[in-house]
Design an enzyme around this catalytic site. Structure first.
Site, PDB file in Angstrom:
ATOM      1  N   ASN A 139      53.850 -35.193  -2.898  1.00  0.00           N
ATOM      2  CA  ASN A 139      52.852 -34.654  -2.513  1.00  0.00           C
ATOM      3  C   ASN A 139      53.073 -33.840  -1.007  1.00  0.00           C
ATOM      4  O   ASN A 139      53.320 -34.718   0.071  1.00  0.00           O
ATOM      5  CB  ASN A 139      51.757 -35.746  -1.993  1.00  0.00           C
ATOM      6  CG  ASN A 139      50.466 -35.464  -1.194  1.00  0.00           C
ATOM      7  OD1 ASN A 139      50.349 -34.076  -1.060  1.00  0.00           O
ATOM      8  ND2 ASN A 139      49.873 -36.239  -0.705  1.00  0.00           N
ATOM      9  N   LYS A 167      51.602 -32.528   1.159  1.00  0.00           N
ATOM     10  CA  LYS A 167      50.333 -32.274   2.017  1.00  0.00           C
ATOM     11  C   LYS A 167      50.204 -30.801   2.670  1.00  0.00           C
ATOM     12  O   LYS A 167      50.572 -29.862   1.935  1.00  0.00           O
ATOM     13  CB  LYS A 167      50.661 -33.376   3.084  1.00  0.00           C
ATOM     14  CG  LYS A 167      50.597 -34.696   2.420  1.00  0.00           C
ATOM     15  CD  LYS A 167      50.570 -35.853   3.419  1.00  0.00           C
ATOM     16  CE  LYS A 167      50.693 -37.143   2.762  1.00  0.00           C
ATOM     17  NZ  LYS A 167      50.645 -38.337   3.396  1.00  0.00           N
ATOM     18  N   HIS A 183      42.620 -38.327  -2.594  1.00  0.00           N
ATOM     19  CA  HIS A 183      43.400 -39.047  -1.449  1.00  0.00           C
ATOM     20  C   HIS A 183      42.955 -39.341  -0.408  1.00  0.00           C
ATOM     21  O   HIS A 183      41.938 -38.913  -0.128  1.00  0.00           O
ATOM     22  CB  HIS A 183      44.592 -37.748  -1.206  1.00  0.00           C
ATOM     23  CG  HIS A 183      45.715 -38.319  -0.446  1.00  0.00           C
ATOM     24  ND1 HIS A 183      45.796 -38.707   0.856  1.00  0.00           N
ATOM     25  CD2 HIS A 183      46.977 -38.586  -0.831  1.00  0.00           C
ATOM     26  CE1 HIS A 183      46.852 -38.910   1.309  1.00  0.00           C
ATOM     27  NE2 HIS A 183      47.778 -39.237   0.502  1.00  0.00           N
ATOM     28  N   GLU A 241      43.440 -39.337   2.734  1.00  0.00           N
ATOM     29  CA  GLU A 241      43.321 -38.443   3.685  1.00  0.00           C
ATOM     30  C   GLU A 241      42.355 -37.435   3.455  1.00  0.00           C
ATOM     31  O   GLU A 241      41.453 -37.127   4.533  1.00  0.00           O
ATOM     32  CB  GLU A 241      44.620 -37.534   3.991  1.00  0.00           C
ATOM     33  CG  GLU A 241      45.745 -38.376   4.663  1.00  0.00           C
ATOM     34  CD  GLU A 241      47.232 -37.844   4.284  1.00  0.00           C
ATOM     35  OE1 GLU A 241      47.425 -36.793   3.601  1.00  0.00           O
ATOM     36  OE2 GLU A 241      48.066 -38.732   4.621  1.00  0.00           O
ATOM     37  N   GLU A 251      47.529 -46.470  -2.915  1.00  0.00           N
ATOM     38  CA  GLU A 251      47.993 -46.015  -1.754  1.00  0.00           C
ATOM     39  C   GLU A 251      47.702 -46.883  -1.024  1.00  0.00           C
ATOM     40  O   GLU A 251      46.419 -46.326  -0.194  1.00  0.00           O
ATOM     41  CB  GLU A 251      47.972 -44.516  -1.722  1.00  0.00           C
ATOM     42  CG  GLU A 251      48.707 -43.753  -2.502  1.00  0.00           C
ATOM     43  CD  GLU A 251      49.240 -42.337  -2.013  1.00  0.00           C
ATOM     44  OE1 GLU A 251      50.271 -42.155  -1.952  1.00  0.00           O
ATOM     45  OE2 GLU A 251      48.225 -41.478  -1.621  1.00  0.00           O
ATOM     46  N   GLY A 308      52.623 -42.783   5.424  1.00  0.00           N
ATOM     47  CA  GLY A 308      53.170 -42.022   6.642  1.00  0.00           C
ATOM     48  C   GLY A 308      53.765 -43.020   7.801  1.00  0.00           C
ATOM     49  O   GLY A 308      54.170 -42.639   8.760  1.00  0.00           O
ATOM     50  N   SER A 335      54.999 -44.389   2.104  1.00  0.00           N
ATOM     51  CA  SER A 335      56.138 -44.463   2.665  1.00  0.00           C
ATOM     52  C   SER A 335      57.183 -44.761   1.601  1.00  0.00           C
ATOM     53  O   SER A 335      58.126 -45.754   1.946  1.00  0.00           O
ATOM     54  CB  SER A 335      56.335 -45.638   3.856  1.00  0.00           C
ATOM     55  OG  SER A 335      55.330 -45.225   4.844  1.00  0.00           O
TER      56      SER A 335
HETATM   57  P1  PGA Z   1      53.964 -40.911   2.660  1.00  0.00           P
HETATM   58  O1  PGA Z   1      52.838 -40.345   1.845  1.00  0.00           O
HETATM   59  O2  PGA Z   1      55.235 -41.181   1.728  1.00  0.00           O
HETATM   60  O3  PGA Z   1      54.456 -40.191   3.861  1.00  0.00           O
HETATM   61  O4  PGA Z   1      53.636 -42.292   3.100  1.00  0.00           O
HETATM   62  C1  PGA Z   1      52.360 -40.792   0.705  1.00  0.00           C
HETATM   63  C2  PGA Z   1      51.277 -39.942   0.418  1.00  0.00           C
HETATM   64  O5  PGA Z   1      50.123 -39.957   1.380  1.00  0.00           O
HETATM   65  O6  PGA Z   1      50.788 -39.605  -0.691  1.00  0.00           O
END
Ligand code: PGA
Length: 255
Positions: free
Chosen positions: A10, A12, A96, A98, A168, A174, A213
């Site tokens: 992803n 983003k 997601h 976010e 997640e 992140g 992460s």
């Molecule tokens: P990250 O993001 O690996 O940077 O934690 C994962 C995601 O939000 O899909």
């Protein structure tokens, strides 16, 4: 039945056309073409076409990071399932955290998107996960159960093979530090049990992948867990070496 492992990147809202095409070219040069892992990349909308052309005929598939919850019409600034298919996507990310947080996406919008993606034969990754407060208040299972029940409402058992559940935990996304393997295992087992009870007659249940992460150092401890069918990678997916390491380690773990 062995289920093919999935590594899903992803991107983003990162990269530009130059860095996006360089990253894809580097990944294609680095990954072993015979590796038995499903690889999907989700660039931002404006780069779908560019990435689609670069990956044509390779083992990488394309995802969009979102679609709108109606098929078409007066929805300024939105993008439909048919449009992302036109750009070469065979996958879509839905729900997601976010988007739940910043765009106020509700379980009912997410459910409509999933129904639209199923009717358009898109593969979908439905993201679920608890916030830090929900974890602290011991609400992990009620939260995920609600997201799954409402997100998957009216989905037919025949559509399940095109759906993946992405677990997640919002508090580790992140952060650079993934959830502990024992916590991942507990939630993946819970999701598996929920899917069995929601779809008792299904021949094939959705795969369940972990995100938050994931990197090339913690991947082995995550991918070896029961009911972990792959990973959803954010940050580490923006770096060729780290991403390809993850893909190769997932490939090795696959029996
Ligand atoms: P990250 O993001 O690996 O940077 O934690 C994962 C995601 O939000 O899909």
């Amino acid at each position: 039945m062995t289920r093919k492992k999935l590594v899903f990147a992803n991107w983003k809202m990162n990269l530009n056309s130059d860095s996006a095409s360089q990253l894809v070219k580097d990944i294609l040069l680095t990954i072993n073409k015979d590796i038995d892992v499903e690889i999907v990349i989700a660039p931002p909308f404006p780069y779908l076409d560019l990435v689609s052309k670069l990956i044509e005929g390779t083992k990488i598939d394309l995802a969009s990071q979102n679609i709108f919850h109606e098929e078409n019409g007066p929805f300024t600034g939105e993008v439909s399932a048919q449009m992302v298919i036109d750009m070469g996507s065979s996958w879509v990310m839905i729900g997601h955290s976010e988007r739940r947080q910043h765009l106020l996406e509700t379980n009912s919008m997410i459910n409509k998107k999933l129904i639209i993606s199923a009717s358009n034969n898109l593969n979908a990754i439905l993201c679920v996960g608890e916030t830090y407060d929900e974890r602290r208040q011991d609400k992990i299972f009620p939260t995920i159960s609600d997201q799954l029940k409402r997100g998957l409402s009216e989905i037919q058992k025949e559509d399940l093979s095109n759906i993946v559940i992405g677990y997640e935990p919002v508090w580790v996304i992140g952060s650079g530090k993934s959830a502990k393997p024992k916590d991942i295992l507990e939630v993946h087992n819970f999701i598996h049990e929920m899917l069995v009870s929601l779809f008792p007659k299904a021949e094939e249940l959705p795969r369940i992948v972990y995100g938050g992460s994931v990197n090339n150092e913690n991947i082995e401890s995550i991918i070896s867990l029961e009911n972990v069918d792959g990973v959803l990678v954010g940050n580490a997916g923006l770096d060729c070496k780290r991403f390809c390491d993850i893909v190769m380690k997932v490939g090795v773990s696959h029996d």
